[in-house]
Structures are given as C-alpha cells and as structure tokens.
Write an enzyme that holds these catalytic residues in place. Structure first.
Site: not given
Ligand code: FBP
Length: 550
Positions: A81, A145, A175-176, A202-205, A243, A250-252, A424, A427
């Site tokens: 990502g 990916r 990490d992957d 790297k990862t925004i997570d 409201y 986001m954050g897997r 998105y 990112r």
């Molecule tokens: P990475 O772990 O590859 O950095 O991606 C993180 C992420 O932005 C997650 O927060 C999100 O769940 C996922 O990618 C979304 O995946 P995709 O870009 O395939 O829609």
C-alpha cells in the site's frame, strides 16, 4: 504542453530534507553491535534462514573505516500500500549513491515485486527524481502486492538481478514485504549471488515498529491528514448539533492510526481493537458501550458526537475472529473446490456448510457484502478489511438498540448518523516534514548498507523525537524480527506486527482521558499539515511517538 504544478508542489520540489549528522557526508562507515536473535521461534527461524540468521545490528557513523566507494548498481522497488514519503526514500537513495560515486546507477522496478520477477524496470535519472522530491504517492515507479514465494519466483529475481549486474536491491514495504526481503536475501546468499537485499519500513498502519524501528514511514502524514478531516467533522458536529459521525480509519490490523487520530482530535468514542480482543468483547457489548455514551450525551441535550472505529476491528471481536480463522483454514484446505465455483453465493454457502455451529451463526449474522470479503485473501493471506463497512454495521446495530430503548421509554435520544471512511485519502498525501526527512534519511542509509555489502537488513533511524542532528541511522537484521505465524493453515515466518500495547504509554494516556472526551466536547482541531513556519507546528512527530519516547 508543460504540466501545471501547484505553487506548494513547486516549493516542495526545492525542500531539502534534514539528515542525521553521519549521513551528511560521503565518508561513512558502519559499526557492528550485538548479534540479533528473535525473541521466540529462534530455532525454527535459524533452520529457515541458515545463511542470514544471527547477523549483527549495524550503526552508521561518520568517518572511520569508510565503506567502499567503487561503482555499484542498485535496484529499488515499492511494495504494498502507498505511504507518504516513498518517493523521498528513492530520492535519498539516489542522491547518496550519486554523491558517493557519480558512476553509481539506480534502477526502479515497476509495479512492485512483479517488476523484479518480470524484469520490468527503468533507470532513474535526475529528471525523474527531481520531479518527485517530497511528493506523495508511489507514482514514480508504482507499487504492487505480488509476493515472491515459489522457487521459480526467486530464481526469476536472481536472473533479472544478474542481467542488470545488481550489487543491491532495496525493497520498500511493510512487514510482509520486509519478510519477503529476508527470504530473497537468504536465497541469494545460498546460491552465491552478490546482490544484497535491504528492506525499508513502510506502512501507514504504523505496525512495523519495535525496539529498533521507532515508526514506519507514512504513519505520521496519513494520521495528520485524517486528523485534519476529523477535526473538521468535530466542528461540523458542534455546529449542526444533529448528527453522530461514525468514522472508520484505515489500518489493516493494529489500531495505531485510530488511536493517533484520537489523540489529535479527542472524539467522543475511540474504539481500540486490541482492547476489544484483550477483554473478549463481543459485538453486542461494543454496541451497548456506544449506546450508553449516546444516551448519556442525549441526557445533556447533545444529540451529536464523533466516533472512530479502526478498520481491523472485525478481526479482533472474539466471535468474528474465530470465524475468520475457521474460514482461513477452509480456504487453505478447499482451494481447488472453491476455485471451481464461479458464483459468490455458492462459495458462501459451501464455506458456511463447513463452519462450526458457532462460526455458522456469526457468519450468517453479517451482511452479504461482509460475508464475501471474509472469503477473500490478498497475496499475503490477509483479509482485505478495508472493504468491510464496519461503521455502517455499527450505525445499524446502534440505531436498532436506540429504537428498542425508546420503545421501552428508556431514552429520548435522537440518533441520526453519517458514515465516513478515511483510508485512501491519506495514503498519497504530500509527506509531512517529519516523513520527508525520515524517508530521505532511510534512503541515504540504505545506500550505505548496500555499499557495505550487507544483506537481509531493514534500515532504521533512531532518536527521532530529537533534533535530526541526534538521529542515528543503521540496520537491523530482518531475521531478528521474525516469528512463526499460521497463514492459510501453514506455519510461515513473518515480522511480528506491533499491535497497540495496552500497557504502553499511548494507550494509558487515552484510557485516562476517554471518559472526559466521551461526555464533554473536548474536541481539538489540528488543521491542515503545515510545511513552512514555526518548527513546533511543522516538525512535530506523531503524538504516539512522542508519548512512547517520553
Ligand atoms: P501496507 O501494509 O501494504 O502498507 O498497506 C496498508 C493498507 O493501507 C491498509 O491500511 C489497508 O487495509 C490496505 O493497505 C488496503 O489495501 P489495498 O491498497 O490493496 O486496497
């Protein structure tokens, strides 16, 4: 026709990122620390990585026994990502290579690891680099990916590295992807290849961090981008006063993004997946907690509020998590049968029929769209949770519960909700000064590790809450960060994801404040990211990093 660029973009091209002292010149050396072994699963990791296990921690220092300066060729790839700052890693790497020796060459593999396997690349030059300095996104060489897994994949990488006569390849990923870097480094060592592999965190997570990696790049910018929007929503909530805003972030897996946005904006409710998991909280109990806050605020005449929910939540709710694990095992065992089915409904019915009684019940309670997502895995075996609309599910369940309470005469709360998903949008934001500086430093440090002939390392920068003069760059052996996890029903080496530590300072700070934030309007408004102006506005780290380090 010349391409129009925004005034800010023009200025950002000229921004000179700050570097740690040791990386400002070309006369650099590496010093070795303790040999690194992982906390657990050490024997298994040693068996899988006989050639790269037990390497030593590395620090980059000024002067000394300088790393070689003979001309080298290096490849670079962006994996997974998008995260703000990726272009600066490449720019830092490029500048450091060219400054060390103008004959050095840098090749960018296109569209992620697939570019390495297929041999698709472009030679990077001043024009490409200069037009991407300090910009967001991964558009310079794009990302993907794909995972390098099979023997054929590995030998294709070697073939293409040999064709380019590469001395090193820098893999920018989470990490992957850094695990993948370790696998590739091990393979190349075993077959006697000269190509060194260096990973970049790297990862925004924000979940690729540990004792040696203070934060992954992109987290700072993404959180600040979301926080600006959440702050605006908080202001809208107190202006319209009608409201409840349910915002999914986001954050897997980990809730770092959600927690950081909570620190930046003080919403009324911030759900933290790791706490939900630790307390074995069910979906019903989460709904009860939210309803309780809504009812109490309504008693004060406040029928509005803001709630943050982490994308990864479903996987941490005990009953849903067990079901996802059961489904993963079924997907592994029945791969062929499922591949032969063309209809999603057929797949759902098939998997459902193989689940335990409990799993069946939970699976059936989810909307069809979520059932479908739970059957999907990316190339690394992860559920694409960004596609599950948890915020809508919560709105429905909370709405129903409030209706029931109203019918019983227990509340007068008015519940009208708006849903949002911020993922998105953040990112590819222009990196904050922090990410721009950090990433440029990571790239420059990666160049030194390659020049030193090191392989199987993730580059790191420490001391980042201090002035960049005090930043210390180096490398940590990837095998040191590995553990064994079950993926698609198989034991697989992976870098331990750093989840929110419930005993850590950031969570404790949140826990101490959340009741006040729930009932009172304590919202804070971080505003837009600032690139120019007072340092206390432009150069601040994330609150998470500041709390962790203080
Ligand atoms: P990475 O772990 O590859 O950095 O991606 C993180 C992420 O932005 C997650 O927060 C999100 O769940 C996922 O990618 C979304 O995946 P995709 O870009 O395939 O829609």
């Amino acid at each position: 026709m010349s391409k129009e660029i925004s005034p800010l973009q023009k200025l950002r091209y000229e921004y000179k990122p700050k570097l740690p002292k040791a990386l400002r010149g070309t006369n650099v050396s590496v010093s070795f620390g303790a040999a690194g072994t992982p906390d657990g699963d050490g024997e298994k990791i040693k068996e899988l990585f006989p050639n790269t296990f037990g390497q030593k921690l590395v620090t980059i220092t000024e002067g000394g026994d300088a790393v070689p300066n003979s001309p080298i060729k290096v490849g670079v790839v962006l994996s997974g990502g998008q995260a703000p700052g990726g272009h600066n890693v490449i720019a830092g790497l490029y500048d450091a290579l060219k400054n060390a020796n103008p004959a050095n060459k840098l090749y960018g593999f296109l569209k992620g690891p697939a570019g390495i396997m297929k041999g698709n690349y472009v030679e990077l030059d001043d024009e490409i680099i200069d037009s991407h300095r300090n910009t967001g996104g991964f558009s310079m060489i794009m990302s993907g990916r794909d995972k390098i897994t099979t023997d054929e994949d590995l030998s294709n990488c070697k073939k293409n590295f040999d064709a380019l006569d590469l001395d090193g390849c820098v893999i920018i990923g989470g990490d992957d992807s850094n695990t993948n870097a370790a696998v590739l480094a091990e393979y190349l060592r075993a077959v006697g290849s000269k190509t060194c592999i260096i990973g970049v965190p790297k990862t925004i997570d924000g979940d690729m961090k540990n004792e040696y990696i203070e934060t992954s790049f992109g987290f700072d910018t993404a959180c600040k981008t979301y926080s600006e929007l959440i702050g605006n929503i908080c202001r809208d909530a107190t202006s319209a006063v009608k409201y409840w805003h349910f915002v999914r972030l986001m954050g897997r897996a980990a809730s770092h993004v959600t927690l950081e946005c909570g620190f930046q904006t003080h919403p009324n409710i911030t759900l933290v997946s790791e706490e939900v998991s630790a307390k074995n909280t069910t979906l019903g109990e989460i709904v009860d907690y939210i309803v309780d806050v809504i009812v109490k605020r309504a008693e004060q005449g406040k029928n509005y509020g803001v709630l943050l929910v982490p994308e990864g939540l479903p996987e941490f709710i005990s009953d849903i998590k067990t079901t996802i694990d059961e489904i993963s095992a079924i997907l592994g065992d029945k791969e062929k049968e499922l591949a032969a089915m063309s209809e999603t409904a057929e797949k759902i019915a098939f998997v459902s029929g193989l689940l335990s009684e409990g799993g069946k019940k939970v699976y059936a309670s989810l909307p069809a769209s979520a059932q479908q997502v739970l059957l999907t895995r990316d190339s690394h075996g992860n559920v694409p949770l960004s596609q599950v609309e948890t915020e809508r599910l919560l709105i429905d369940l909370v709405g129903n519960k409030i209706k029931q309470l109203k019918a019983q005469g227990k509340t007068n709360a008015k519940f009208a909700a708006q849903n949002h998903f911020f993922g998105y949008e953040g990112r590819c934001a222009m990196p904050t000064n922090f990410d721009a500086d950090y990433c440029y430093s990571l790239g420059a440090a990666a160049a030194v590790l390659v020049r030193a002939g090191l392989t199987g390392y993730t580059v790191n920068v420490l001391n980042m809450t201090k002035d960049s003069d005090e930043w210390v760059a180096g490398g940590v052996p990837v095998t040191m960060m590995l553990c064994i996890e079950t993926r698609k029903g198989k034991d697989t080496p992976v870098i331990k994801k750093a989840l929110v530590d419930l005993e850590g300072k950031p969570f404790k700070y949140f826990a101490a404040n959340r009741d006040e934030w729930a009932l009172n309007d304590c919202y804070t408004f971080p505003g837009a990211i600032q690139y120019y102006g007072p340092s206390e506005v432009c150069d601040i780290t994330s609150k998470t990093l500041a709390l962790e380090k203080n």
